[in-house]
Design a protein around this motif. Structure first.
Motif, PDB file in Angstrom:
ATOM      1  N   GLY A 358     -24.787 -25.458  41.474  1.00 44.63           N
ATOM      2  CA  GLY A 358     -24.474 -24.277  40.709  1.00 44.63           C
ATOM      3  C   GLY A 358     -24.063 -23.213  41.515  1.00 44.63           C
ATOM      4  O   GLY A 358     -23.240 -22.268  41.458  1.00 44.63           O
ATOM      5  N   PRO A 359     -25.167 -23.015  42.852  1.00 48.62           N
ATOM      6  CA  PRO A 359     -25.056 -21.887  43.774  1.00 48.62           C
ATOM      7  C   PRO A 359     -23.177 -21.789  44.496  1.00 48.62           C
ATOM      8  O   PRO A 359     -22.035 -20.569  44.281  1.00 48.62           O
ATOM      9  CB  PRO A 359     -26.211 -21.983  44.782  1.00 48.62           C
ATOM     10  CG  PRO A 359     -27.155 -22.173  43.718  1.00 48.62           C
ATOM     11  CD  PRO A 359     -26.280 -23.497  42.923  1.00 48.62           C
ATOM     12  N   LEU A 360     -22.551 -22.777  44.505  1.00 43.65           N
ATOM     13  CA  LEU A 360     -21.577 -23.161  45.229  1.00 43.65           C
ATOM     14  C   LEU A 360     -20.348 -22.637  44.301  1.00 43.65           C
ATOM     15  O   LEU A 360     -19.770 -21.786  44.741  1.00 43.65           O
ATOM     16  CB  LEU A 360     -21.605 -24.638  45.425  1.00 43.65           C
ATOM     17  CG  LEU A 360     -22.260 -25.222  47.165  1.00 43.65           C
ATOM     18  CD1 LEU A 360     -21.973 -26.927  47.227  1.00 43.65           C
ATOM     19  CD2 LEU A 360     -22.038 -24.422  47.967  1.00 43.65           C
ATOM     20  N   LEU A 361     -20.680 -23.550  42.933  1.00 41.75           N
ATOM     21  CA  LEU A 361     -19.470 -22.486  41.804  1.00 41.75           C
ATOM     22  C   LEU A 361     -19.914 -20.929  42.333  1.00 41.75           C
ATOM     23  O   LEU A 361     -18.936 -20.761  41.438  1.00 41.75           O
ATOM     24  CB  LEU A 361     -20.127 -23.218  40.741  1.00 41.75           C
ATOM     25  CG  LEU A 361     -19.363 -22.773  39.037  1.00 41.75           C
ATOM     26  CD1 LEU A 361     -17.940 -23.192  39.514  1.00 41.75           C
ATOM     27  CD2 LEU A 361     -19.732 -23.448  38.214  1.00 41.75           C
ATOM     28  N   GLY A 362     -20.597 -20.243  41.645  1.00 40.56           N
ATOM     29  CA  GLY A 362     -21.524 -19.409  42.106  1.00 40.56           C
ATOM     30  C   GLY A 362     -20.890 -18.541  42.831  1.00 40.56           C
ATOM     31  O   GLY A 362     -19.979 -16.954  42.768  1.00 40.56           O
ATOM     32  N   SER A 363     -20.810 -18.588  44.377  1.00 43.24           N
ATOM     33  CA  SER A 363     -20.442 -18.036  45.544  1.00 43.24           C
ATOM     34  C   SER A 363     -18.312 -18.196  45.051  1.00 43.24           C
ATOM     35  O   SER A 363     -17.984 -17.621  46.010  1.00 43.24           O
ATOM     36  CB  SER A 363     -21.004 -18.961  47.157  1.00 43.24           C
ATOM     37  OG  SER A 363     -21.777 -18.617  46.551  1.00 43.24           O
ATOM     38  N   PHE A 364     -17.755 -19.421  44.841  1.00 39.16           N
ATOM     39  CA  PHE A 364     -17.076 -19.530  44.903  1.00 39.16           C
ATOM     40  C   PHE A 364     -15.558 -18.656  44.302  1.00 39.16           C
ATOM     41  O   PHE A 364     -14.695 -18.308  44.483  1.00 39.16           O
ATOM     42  CB  PHE A 364     -16.469 -22.061  44.669  1.00 39.16           C
ATOM     43  CG  PHE A 364     -14.743 -21.438  44.287  1.00 39.16           C
ATOM     44  CD1 PHE A 364     -14.280 -21.991  45.726  1.00 39.16           C
ATOM     45  CD2 PHE A 364     -14.356 -21.720  42.890  1.00 39.16           C
ATOM     46  CE1 PHE A 364     -12.771 -21.795  45.573  1.00 39.16           C
ATOM     47  CE2 PHE A 364     -13.161 -22.369  42.946  1.00 39.16           C
ATOM     48  CZ  PHE A 364     -12.058 -22.379  44.355  1.00 39.16           C
ATOM     49  N   VAL A 365     -16.357 -18.519  42.698  1.00 38.64           N
ATOM     50  CA  VAL A 365     -16.308 -18.180  41.692  1.00 38.64           C
ATOM     51  C   VAL A 365     -15.711 -16.274  42.741  1.00 38.64           C
ATOM     52  O   VAL A 365     -15.480 -15.206  41.586  1.00 38.64           O
ATOM     53  CB  VAL A 365     -16.378 -18.069  40.093  1.00 38.64           C
ATOM     54  CG1 VAL A 365     -15.826 -16.957  39.483  1.00 38.64           C
ATOM     55  CG2 VAL A 365     -16.426 -19.612  39.623  1.00 38.64           C
ATOM     56  N   SER A 366     -16.659 -15.580  42.158  1.00 35.59           N
ATOM     57  CA  SER A 366     -17.029 -14.689  43.157  1.00 35.59           C
ATOM     58  C   SER A 366     -15.937 -14.545  44.623  1.00 35.59           C
ATOM     59  O   SER A 366     -15.561 -13.390  43.935  1.00 35.59           O
ATOM     60  CB  SER A 366     -18.542 -14.314  43.428  1.00 35.59           C
ATOM     61  OG  SER A 366     -18.762 -15.262  45.027  1.00 35.59           O
ATOM     62  N   GLY A 367     -16.342 -14.952  45.317  1.00 32.39           N
ATOM     63  CA  GLY A 367     -14.684 -15.343  45.795  1.00 32.39           C
ATOM     64  C   GLY A 367     -13.532 -14.661  45.855  1.00 32.39           C
ATOM     65  O   GLY A 367     -13.049 -14.392  46.243  1.00 32.39           O
ATOM     66  N   LEU A 368     -13.347 -16.010  45.248  1.00 34.88           N
ATOM     67  CA  LEU A 368     -11.764 -15.935  44.189  1.00 34.88           C
ATOM     68  C   LEU A 368     -11.838 -14.732  43.529  1.00 34.88           C
ATOM     69  O   LEU A 368     -10.742 -14.018  43.634  1.00 34.88           O
ATOM     70  CB  LEU A 368     -11.257 -16.669  43.698  1.00 34.88           C
ATOM     71  CG  LEU A 368     -11.026 -18.155  44.401  1.00 34.88           C
ATOM     72  CD1 LEU A 368     -11.391 -19.739  43.357  1.00 34.88           C
ATOM     73  CD2 LEU A 368     -10.560 -18.174  45.745  1.00 34.88           C
ATOM     74  N   SER A 369     -13.137 -14.016  42.279  1.00 34.78           N
ATOM     75  CA  SER A 369     -12.316 -12.494  41.187  1.00 34.78           C
ATOM     76  C   SER A 369     -13.703 -11.727  41.353  1.00 34.78           C
ATOM     77  O   SER A 369     -13.105 -11.157  42.604  1.00 34.78           O
ATOM     78  CB  SER A 369     -12.524 -14.000  40.102  1.00 34.78           C
ATOM     79  OG  SER A 369     -12.530 -12.656  39.466  1.00 34.78           O
ATOM     80  N   SER A 370     -14.578 -11.794  40.397  1.00 35.64           N
ATOM     81  CA  SER A 370     -15.414 -10.805  40.739  1.00 35.64           C
ATOM     82  C   SER A 370     -16.910 -11.471  40.153  1.00 35.64           C
ATOM     83  O   SER A 370     -17.055 -12.649  39.358  1.00 35.64           O
ATOM     84  CB  SER A 370     -15.579 -10.140  39.745  1.00 35.64           C
ATOM     85  OG  SER A 370     -15.005 -10.224  37.918  1.00 35.64           O
ATOM     86  N   TYR A 371     -17.871 -10.658  40.137  1.00 36.08           N
ATOM     87  CA  TYR A 371     -19.241 -10.889  40.384  1.00 36.08           C
ATOM     88  C   TYR A 371     -19.447 -10.870  38.858  1.00 36.08           C
ATOM     89  O   TYR A 371     -19.682 -12.196  38.160  1.00 36.08           O
ATOM     90  CB  TYR A 371     -20.006  -9.428  40.772  1.00 36.08           C
ATOM     91  CG  TYR A 371     -19.893  -9.508  41.726  1.00 36.08           C
ATOM     92  CD1 TYR A 371     -20.324 -10.560  42.430  1.00 36.08           C
ATOM     93  CD2 TYR A 371     -20.551  -8.451  42.531  1.00 36.08           C
ATOM     94  CE1 TYR A 371     -20.160 -10.401  44.146  1.00 36.08           C
ATOM     95  CE2 TYR A 371     -19.768  -8.090  43.558  1.00 36.08           C
ATOM     96  CZ  TYR A 371     -20.276  -9.007  44.861  1.00 36.08           C
ATOM     97  OH  TYR A 371     -20.062  -9.231  46.067  1.00 36.08           O
ATOM     98  N   SER A 372     -18.518 -10.372  37.899  1.00 35.62           N
ATOM     99  CA  SER A 372     -18.960 -10.375  36.407  1.00 35.62           C
ATOM    100  C   SER A 372     -17.613 -11.672  35.102  1.00 35.62           C
ATOM    101  O   SER A 372     -18.662 -12.562  34.844  1.00 35.62           O
ATOM    102  CB  SER A 372     -17.744  -9.335  35.938  1.00 35.62           C
ATOM    103  OG  SER A 372     -18.528  -7.955  36.214  1.00 35.62           O
ATOM    104  N   MET A 373     -16.796 -12.324  36.615  1.00 35.27           N
ATOM    105  CA  MET A 373     -16.104 -13.164  36.314  1.00 35.27           C
ATOM    106  C   MET A 373     -17.095 -14.671  36.163  1.00 35.27           C
ATOM    107  O   MET A 373     -17.425 -15.368  35.975  1.00 35.27           O
ATOM    108  CB  MET A 373     -15.292 -14.019  36.951  1.00 35.27           C
ATOM    109  CG  MET A 373     -14.207 -14.804  37.026  1.00 35.27           C
ATOM    110  SD  MET A 373     -13.703 -14.711  34.859  1.00 35.27           S
ATOM    111  CE  MET A 373     -12.633 -13.336  34.832  1.00 35.27           C
TER     112      MET A 373
END
Length: 404
Positions: A358-373
């Motif tokens: 979970g945390p790895l996924l959240g960090s990855f997505v926020s790094g590529l896109s945005s917090y909202s994503m």
């Protein structure tokens, strides 16, 4: 009139898991600060050590939990609660004596080796409680553990301020020692029958013993995805709060409140939802939880201020109460008693894997896109989980029409 033994066990173990919840969470607020006192680290080095020391316990726990579950079915769930609480009391107390990060990392991994207090306490309650009361009982356990988890950071922060980081570790070990003595003297495992059949000692033998193995493994996947979804937003909550507050105000304080809100909601309703599931069907409660979580996660992506964020995070806590404890209830109702410890240990491993992903996924997505994503992706994951859960349940009904 004397209470039935299962009710007394529920009362005592609810207190024990509450204490354990405090102990497990009270070191989290200052763990990175404690690491910083153990050497001279750059910013990136400190982040690296904090991450690996925090997650190391989950990696080890995910690996060893099935082995402890096998032992629980052979030797008893009470013995496993004693093993876990005493082992972690010693290990967490010893963390106050370390002189470098390597020693701390080793002890954190040993903490993972001795993990399983809460899962074995749940397994004991699940096997000793009448099946028609298991939802309410497991919901009560979830409420008390959640309450301890919520209180822990405040207790840990206060103790570290009054004394020191090292003294706080000693106190944490003492708390787990109290949980050990509560389990030793006041918990009675009456209905336990040790596994004597050789065929049940292997994983393949346990699977053959399951009447609905597809349902069980589908529920384990559900647990993994629930944990991954819930934990995907943990790394970015405080950053999202800072963005919403435009960098002004007490971001840390507001973030702490918002982080605690889901747990407060779960504490308030978990046992009630468990009792409702016992009456109308656990599956219906889980489906409602998936639908609610999808809506609330999706809406969170579009909040404009911290008030809206706080309200939606509080509502997510209600959906949490519909999911993890109810999945445990379904596992209880569909697992033969002799192998319940093994099944609960598999569920624990699935939860730990979700905690890692979970945390790895959240960090990855926020790094590529945005917090909202992150919230939008998480909503999508919950929908996927709902679809898989419904397919699993429908398939189980088709395979076992007499149970429909």
């Amino acid at each position: 009139m004397q209470k039935p033994i299962w009710k007394r066990n529920l009362f005592v173990l609810s207190i024990a898991v509450f204490i354990a919840g405090i102990a497990f969470s009270e070191i989290m607020p200052f763990l990175p600060l404690y690491i910083d006192t153990l050497g001279h680290f750059s910013h990136s080095q400190l982040n690296f050590w904090s991450g690996i020391i925090f997650s190391g316990v989950y990696f080890v726990s995910a690996i060893v939990s099935p082995w402890w579950g096998k032992l629980a079915d052979k030797k008893g769930r009470k013995l496993m609660t004693l093993r876990a609480s005493l082992g972690m009391a010693i290990v967490l107390g010893a963390m106050g004596l370390v002189q470098n990060v390597w020693q701390l990392l080793i002890l954190r991994m040993l903490q993972g080796v001795f993990s399983g207090f809460v899962s074995n306490a749940n397994a004991l309650i699940a096997t000793e409680t009448p099946k028609d009361k298991s939802g309410q009982a497991l919901g009560t356990m979830m409420s008390f553990f959640t309450a301890g988890n919520l209180l822990g950071p405040f207790v840990g922060g206060a103790l570290a301020s009054m004394f020191s980081y090292r003294i706080t570790f000693f106190i944490t070990g003492l708390l787990l020692l109290i949980a050990f003595f509560l389990s030793l003297f006041f918990v009675h495992e009456e209905g336990f029958k040790p596994i004597t059949e050789k065929k049940l000692e292997s994983t393949r033998g346990v699977i053959r013993e399951l009447q609905q193995p597809k349902l069980i493994f589908g529920l384990l996947l559900t647990t993994l995805i629930i944990q991954a979804a819930n934990n995907s937003i943990n790394p970015i909550v405080s950053l999202y709060v800072r963005q919403l507050m435009h960098g002004h105000g007490d971001v840390v304080f507001i973030s702490g409140i918002i982080a605690a809100l889901p747990g407060i909601a779960t504490f308030l309703v978990a046992s009630r939802f468990g009792a409702l599931g016992d009456k109308i069907g656990t599956e219906k409660i889980i489906v409602a939880g998936f639908i609610g979580a999808t809506i609330f996660f999706f809406l969170t992506a579009f909040v404009q201020n911290t008030w809206e964020l706080g309200i939606l995070r509080f509502l997510v806590g209600f959906t949490d109460a519909c999911l993890f404890p109810q999945v445990q209830t379904m596992l209880t109702k569909n697992s033969p008693t002799p192998v319940t410890g093994r099944v609960f240990s598999w569920n624990q491993s699935a939860m730990y894997i979700g905690n890692i992903i979970g945390p790895l996924l959240g960090s990855f997505v926020s790094g590529l896109s945005s917090y909202s994503m992150v919230f939008i992706i998480t909503a999508g994951i919950v929908i996927l989980n709902l679809i898989l859960f419904k397919i699993n349940v429908v398939q189980n009904l088709l395979d076992n029409p007499t149970k429909s």
